[in-house]
Design a protein around this motif. Structure first.
Motif, short mmCIF file in Angstrom:
data_model
loop_
_atom_site.label_atom_id
_atom_site.label_comp_id
_atom_site.label_asym_id
_atom_site.label_seq_id
_atom_site.Cartn_x
_atom_site.Cartn_y
_atom_site.Cartn_z
N ARG A 96 0.82 -1.10 0.00
CA ARG A 96 0.05 -0.08 0.15
C ARG A 96 1.05 1.14 0.28
N ARG A 97 1.52 1.45 -1.34
CA ARG A 97 2.60 2.62 -1.16
C ARG A 97 2.23 3.33 -2.56
N CYS A 98 2.30 4.52 -2.68
CA CYS A 98 2.01 5.09 -4.02
C CYS A 98 3.51 5.07 -4.59
N GLU A 99 3.36 4.84 -5.83
CA GLU A 99 4.56 4.42 -6.94
C GLU A 99 5.19 5.56 -7.30
N ALA B 57 8.18 3.09 -11.86
CA ALA B 57 8.28 4.64 -12.14
C ALA B 57 9.69 4.74 -12.37
N LEU B 58 10.75 4.20 -11.76
CA LEU B 58 12.18 4.69 -11.99
C LEU B 58 12.44 4.19 -13.41
N LYS B 59 12.00 3.17 -13.77
CA LYS B 59 12.12 2.71 -15.28
C LYS B 59 11.55 3.46 -16.25
N ILE B 60 10.30 3.92 -15.96
CA ILE B 60 9.79 4.95 -16.80
C ILE B 60 10.64 6.29 -16.69
N LYS B 61 11.28 6.81 -15.56
CA LYS B 61 11.78 8.03 -15.63
C LYS B 61 13.19 7.68 -16.44
N ARG B 62 13.82 6.55 -16.32
CA ARG B 62 14.86 6.42 -17.10
C ARG B 62 14.72 6.45 -18.71
N GLN B 63 13.55 6.11 -19.05
CA GLN B 63 13.20 5.95 -20.64
C GLN B 63 12.98 7.22 -20.91
N VAL B 64 12.11 8.11 -20.15
CA VAL B 64 11.94 9.46 -20.58
C VAL B 64 12.92 10.16 -20.57
N LYS B 65 14.14 10.09 -19.66
CA LYS B 65 15.13 10.75 -19.75
C LYS B 65 15.85 10.30 -20.93
N ALA B 66 16.16 9.31 -21.35
CA ALA B 66 16.82 8.92 -22.48
C ALA B 66 16.05 9.28 -23.91
N LYS B 67 14.96 9.36 -23.76
CA LYS B 67 14.18 9.83 -25.04
C LYS B 67 14.45 11.40 -25.34
N LEU B 68 14.34 11.97 -24.06
CA LEU B 68 14.65 13.60 -24.24
C LEU B 68 16.06 13.97 -24.73
N ALA B 69 16.87 12.94 -24.18
CA ALA B 69 18.45 13.24 -24.38
C ALA B 69 19.08 13.14 -25.81
N ALA C 12 7.02 15.72 -16.48
CA ALA C 12 7.62 16.77 -15.72
C ALA C 12 7.84 16.26 -14.30
N PHE C 13 6.74 15.59 -13.99
CA PHE C 13 6.83 15.06 -12.42
C PHE C 13 7.90 14.26 -12.22
N LEU C 14 8.19 13.36 -13.11
CA LEU C 14 9.26 12.33 -12.82
C LEU C 14 10.57 12.99 -13.05
N LEU C 15 10.83 13.68 -13.89
CA LEU C 15 12.07 14.55 -14.09
C LEU C 15 12.59 14.92 -12.91
N LYS C 16 11.44 15.79 -12.20
CA LYS C 16 11.84 16.42 -10.74
C LYS C 16 11.60 15.59 -9.54
N ALA C 17 11.28 14.49 -9.44
CA ALA C 17 11.18 13.63 -8.46
C ALA C 17 12.36 12.85 -7.90
N ARG C 18 12.49 12.55 -6.68
CA ARG C 18 13.72 12.05 -6.19
C ARG C 18 13.74 10.64 -6.54
N ASP C 19 14.80 9.76 -6.88
CA ASP C 19 14.68 8.54 -7.04
C ASP C 19 14.17 7.53 -5.73
N GLU C 20 14.70 8.01 -4.72
CA GLU C 20 14.31 7.27 -3.48
C GLU C 20 12.58 7.29 -3.16
N ASP C 21 11.93 7.98 -3.65
CA ASP C 21 10.65 8.21 -3.64
C ASP C 21 9.90 7.33 -4.59
N LEU C 22 10.43 7.08 -5.79
CA LEU C 22 9.73 6.48 -6.64
C LEU C 22 10.00 4.87 -6.65
N SER C 23 8.94 4.14 -7.15
CA SER C 23 8.82 2.66 -7.15
C SER C 23 9.79 2.40 -8.38
N PRO C 24 10.34 0.78 -8.39
CA PRO C 24 11.11 0.41 -9.53
C PRO C 24 10.33 0.60 -10.82
#
Length: 98
Positions: free
Chosen positions: A3-6, A81-93, A67-79
């Protein structure tokens, strides 16, 4: 299933039920989780995540999932969500900056 927000990492809190006679018994305050489908603009893809209602309001305020994922801390994100964040960063790069 935890019961944890991703996205925000919010989980259950502990407190007391207090009776009229002031007897305190332990209780848990569970987060208001909603299974939601969120759209990523950079990836052009939808993702199904369990997110708190407060996080949904924050997503609207910040300007969407990317926008939310790029500003979010990695410690708060679920695995996931972290995978999605890496994909978004790679796509934008890989996109050329104009």
């Amino acid at each position: 299933m935890s019961r944890r927000c991703e996205l925000t990492g919010v989980g259950p809190l502990v407190g007391h039920n207090v009776s009229h006679s002031n007897i305190k018994t332990k209780r848990r305050f569970l987060p208001a989780l909603s299974p939601t489908t969120l759209q990523s603009d950079a990836l052009g893809q939808s993702f199904r995540l369990r997110v708190t209602n407060a996080a949904l309001r924050t997503l609207d305020f910040k300007g969407g999932l990317d926008a939310f994922l790029l500003k979010a801390r990695d410690e708060d994100l679920s695995p996931r969500a972290l995978k999605i964040k890496r994909q978004v960063k790679a796509k934008l790069a890989e996109q050329p900056v104009a």
